[in-house]
Write a protein that holds these residues in place. Structure first.
Motif, short mmCIF file in Angstrom:
data_model
loop_
_atom_site.label_atom_id
_atom_site.label_comp_id
_atom_site.label_asym_id
_atom_site.label_seq_id
_atom_site.Cartn_x
_atom_site.Cartn_y
_atom_site.Cartn_z
N LEU A 153 -12.75 3.13 -1.40
CA LEU A 153 -12.01 4.11 -2.19
C LEU A 153 -10.61 4.33 -1.62
N ASN A 154 -10.52 4.49 -0.31
CA ASN A 154 -9.22 4.72 0.32
C ASN A 154 -8.28 3.54 0.12
N VAL A 155 -8.83 2.32 0.25
CA VAL A 155 -7.98 1.13 0.11
C VAL A 155 -7.50 0.99 -1.34
N VAL A 156 -8.42 1.17 -2.28
CA VAL A 156 -8.03 1.03 -3.70
C VAL A 156 -7.07 2.17 -4.09
N ASP A 157 -7.36 3.36 -3.57
CA ASP A 157 -6.49 4.51 -3.86
C ASP A 157 -5.06 4.24 -3.37
N ASN A 158 -4.94 3.64 -2.17
CA ASN A 158 -3.62 3.28 -1.65
C ASN A 158 -2.93 2.27 -2.55
N ALA A 159 -3.72 1.27 -2.99
CA ALA A 159 -3.14 0.22 -3.84
C ALA A 159 -2.55 0.87 -5.09
N THR A 198 -5.91 -6.60 -3.78
CA THR A 198 -4.54 -7.12 -3.80
C THR A 198 -3.71 -6.30 -4.78
N ASP A 199 -2.53 -5.89 -4.33
CA ASP A 199 -1.67 -5.11 -5.25
C ASP A 199 -0.28 -5.72 -5.33
N GLN A 200 0.52 -5.14 -6.18
CA GLN A 200 1.89 -5.64 -6.34
C GLN A 200 2.89 -4.60 -5.85
N GLY A 201 2.48 -3.90 -4.82
CA GLY A 201 3.31 -2.83 -4.25
C GLY A 201 4.44 -3.38 -3.38
N PRO A 202 5.04 -2.50 -2.58
CA PRO A 202 6.20 -2.91 -1.77
C PRO A 202 5.83 -3.82 -0.60
N GLY A 203 4.55 -3.94 -0.32
CA GLY A 203 4.13 -4.75 0.83
C GLY A 203 4.25 -3.97 2.13
N ILE A 204 3.75 -4.55 3.19
CA ILE A 204 3.77 -3.86 4.49
C ILE A 204 4.44 -4.78 5.51
N PRO A 205 5.56 -4.37 6.10
CA PRO A 205 6.24 -5.23 7.08
C PRO A 205 5.29 -5.62 8.21
N GLU A 206 5.49 -6.81 8.75
CA GLU A 206 4.57 -7.33 9.77
C GLU A 206 4.47 -6.41 10.98
N ILE A 239 -11.79 -4.77 8.93
CA ILE A 239 -10.80 -4.57 7.87
C ILE A 239 -9.48 -5.15 8.36
N ALA A 240 -8.77 -5.81 7.46
CA ALA A 240 -7.49 -6.42 7.86
C ALA A 240 -6.54 -6.38 6.68
N VAL A 241 -5.26 -6.53 7.01
CA VAL A 241 -4.27 -6.53 5.94
C VAL A 241 -3.46 -7.82 6.02
N PHE A 242 -3.10 -8.32 4.85
CA PHE A 242 -2.23 -9.48 4.80
C PHE A 242 -1.11 -9.14 3.84
N SER A 243 0.13 -9.26 4.32
CA SER A 243 1.25 -8.93 3.44
C SER A 243 2.48 -9.71 3.88
N GLU A 244 3.01 -10.42 2.95
CA GLU A 244 4.26 -11.18 3.22
C GLU A 244 5.20 -10.87 2.08
N GLY A 245 6.24 -10.13 2.38
CA GLY A 245 7.16 -9.75 1.31
C GLY A 245 6.51 -8.71 0.42
N GLY A 283 3.87 -6.94 -2.20
CA GLY A 283 2.42 -6.97 -2.41
C GLY A 283 1.65 -7.03 -1.10
N SER A 284 0.46 -6.40 -1.11
CA SER A 284 -0.38 -6.46 0.10
C SER A 284 -1.80 -6.80 -0.32
N CYS A 285 -2.51 -7.35 0.61
CA CYS A 285 -3.92 -7.67 0.35
C CYS A 285 -4.75 -7.13 1.51
N PHE A 286 -5.61 -6.15 1.20
CA PHE A 286 -6.52 -5.59 2.22
C PHE A 286 -7.88 -6.28 2.05
N SER A 287 -8.42 -6.81 3.14
CA SER A 287 -9.75 -7.43 3.01
C SER A 287 -10.74 -6.74 3.94
N ILE A 288 -11.89 -6.45 3.33
CA ILE A 288 -12.98 -5.82 4.10
C ILE A 288 -14.11 -6.85 4.20
#
Ligand code: ADP
Length: 492
Positions: A373-379, A409-417, A459-465, A467-472
């Motif tokens: 819920l928290n991850v999807v809510d953030n997306a 996976t979302d199309q948001g601003p992404g998360i800097p490394e 739980i991990a995050v992948f984001s390049e530029g 959009g971000s992708c959180f994987s559980i």
């Protein structure tokens, strides 16, 4: 004063440990010495007795050669021929010659006509020399050697004896010398132990003194490690590691408390200012309704924050009992979508769900739902209006155990490394102003991380530029999954 008092107490206990060690050692050493003296005395006595018997045997042989007949069928011998160069004890020689039926033919003067062992024993001295200890009538104990001898065709028994008293007095002297030296040896050994333990325990004293300084305010202090390779050094290192963990926990707790108060202050201040401003002038019922609505919005945020804080503090205190069950993960994803779908709709966003409905996991469903819920809510929160959010569920076959992966996976601003490692920390927000606008206090991902990890997941995050992708990732419940597969196979 208090500290000085404690110092004195410590010194006393340290000395007593040292003293106890010394006393234990002294006691053990003394007991060992007593045993040693006992054994040495016994061996010494046996040696002396053996030596005396040996001399007596030699002298008996000499005596046999010196026998001369005397009137009345008696015998006599010239004792002046005897010499005894081997013996270092000055012993009185006692001599008796008797027939095999017990008639006494000769007794030397030193025997004072006393009986040297009574009537002959059966086969006494035949074949070999007979050795025994006999008590004379005057109470003296003597060591007797007897031998069978034929003199002018007549069978005789010769008995030669030495008094045991000189042996006993030599042994007594021996014991006296040892008994005199033993306490000195014990005292010396105890002094050595006392000195050595004092030196060995001195790092411990320093460690304890330092430990007494350490309080909740001085948790950065560390115990001195003198020799990391010895036991005390090892103990100090272990204690220092414990201190490090304590310090970390304390720091975390302090930060948590101050962050939590800070987060609580903002909505409370906002509530207050809305109330104060609205009270300053007269408003229409419509305007009051608006004021109440914005106050309620702040109250909602506050409630959300308090709920999150409660969840975290319960998790920290280990109060939460997991109620694990096996369930299809896709059901959980749909449930989450139903809960937050309205928020996505408000922003005209589309949530797409794709995945294998046979993937079953064994976890606490309620806790895991909070994470998803928290991850999807953030997306939803951080993605722009009209964007698309994908929730994919698949099985990851490499590695053991087999894992289920939920990817959001979302199309948001992404998360800097550089931020990616921090976003799971408590109260961490990349852009606090923007995040707070969304009602976030930086706790959502921290709770999600905890919720996934207590269910053996990651739980991990992948984001390049953009959009971000959180994987559980969670372990698949293989038993149930194979039952489901079997049922599917049977149906097809
Ligand atoms: P919050 O409750 O403030 O959202 P979280 O712990 O959920 O806190 O997230 C921490 C930070 O990570 C957020 O402040 C946000 O900046 C960033 N973040 C989380 N999810 C996303 C996402 N999907 N896209 C972009 N940034 C995100």
């Amino acid at each position: 004063m208090r500290f000085a008092g404690r110092e004195i107490r410590f010194r006393r206990s340290s000395v007593s440990l040292r003293m106890r060690l010394t006393l234990w050692y002294g006691g053990a050493f003394a007991a060992l010495l007593v045993v040693f003296i006992g054994v040495a005395t016994f061996v010494h006595y046996q040696q002396l007795v053996k030596q005396v018997y040996h001399s007596a045997t030699q002298e008996l042989e000499t005596a046999e050669g010196l026998l001369v007949p005397a009137p009345d069928g008696l015998v006599t011998l010239n004792e002046d021929y005897f010499n005894n160069p081997q013996m270092r004890l000055r012993l009185e020689r006692l001599l008796e010659v008797l027939t095999v039926d017990g008639r006494v033919l000769y007794r030397n003067k030193k025997l004072h006509d006393e009986d040297l062992g009574g009537p002959p024993l059966p086969n006494e001295g035949r074949g070999t020399y007979n050795e025994r200890i006999v008590r004379l009538e005057d109470g003296r104990r003597v060591l007797v050697v007897s031998h069978y001898h034929r003199f002018h065709g007549q069978p005789l028994i010769l008995r030669l004896a030495y008094d045991e008293a000189p042996i006993i007095s030599s042994i007594t002297q021996f014991v006296e010398v040892l008994a005199l030296l033993a306490p000195l040896a014990v005292i010396l050994a105890m002094w050595v132990v006392f000195t050595v333990t004092g030196r060995a325990l001195s790092p411990l004293s320093r460690m304890v003194r330092r430990a007494e300084w350490i309080t909740a305010e001085r948790l950065s202090e560390r115990l001195p490690v003198h020799n990391p390779k010895d036991d005390l050094g090892h103990a100090a290192r272990v204690f220092n590691e414990l201190l490090q963990r304590l310090e970390d926990s304390f720091r975390q707790l302090k930060r948590f408390t101050s962050d939590a108060s800070h987060e609580l202050r903002t909505p409370l201040a906002s509530l207050r200012s809305i109330g104060e401003v609205s009270l300053q002038t007269q408003h229409s019922p419509e305007e009051y309704r608006e004021v109440i609505a914005s106050m309620l919005e702040e109250v909602r945020r506050l409630t959300q924050l308090v709920d999150s804080l409660l969840a975290i503090s319960r998790a920290d205190s280990g109060q939460i009992q997991l109620k694990t069950i096996s369930f299809p993960l896709l059901d959980l994803v749909h449930e989450v979508e139903a809960l937050v779908g309205i928020l996505a709709e408000d922003k005209h966003q589309t949530i797409r769900i794709a995945g294998n409905e046979d993937i079953v996991v064994h976890a606490d469903r309620g806790i895991l739902r909070q994470a998803v819920l928290n991850v999807v809510d953030n997306a939803i929160k951080y993605s722009p209006e009209g964007s698309e959010i994908t929730i994919a569920l698949e099985a990851e076959s490499q590695g053991s155990p087999e894992r289920a992966v939920i990817s959001v996976t979302d199309q948001g601003p992404g998360i800097p490394e550089t931020e990616q490692t921090h976003i799971f920390d408590r109260f961490y927000r990349i852009d606090s102003g923007r995040s707070r606008d969304h009602g976030g206090a930086g706790l959502g991902l921290a709770i999600a991380k905890w919720a996934v990890e207590v269910n053996d997941g990651t739980i991990a995050v992948f984001s390049e530029g953009a959009g971000s992708c959180f994987s559980i990732r969670l372990p698949i419940d293989r038993q149930i999954a194979s039952v489901a597969e079997q049922a599917q196979l049977a149906a097809s």
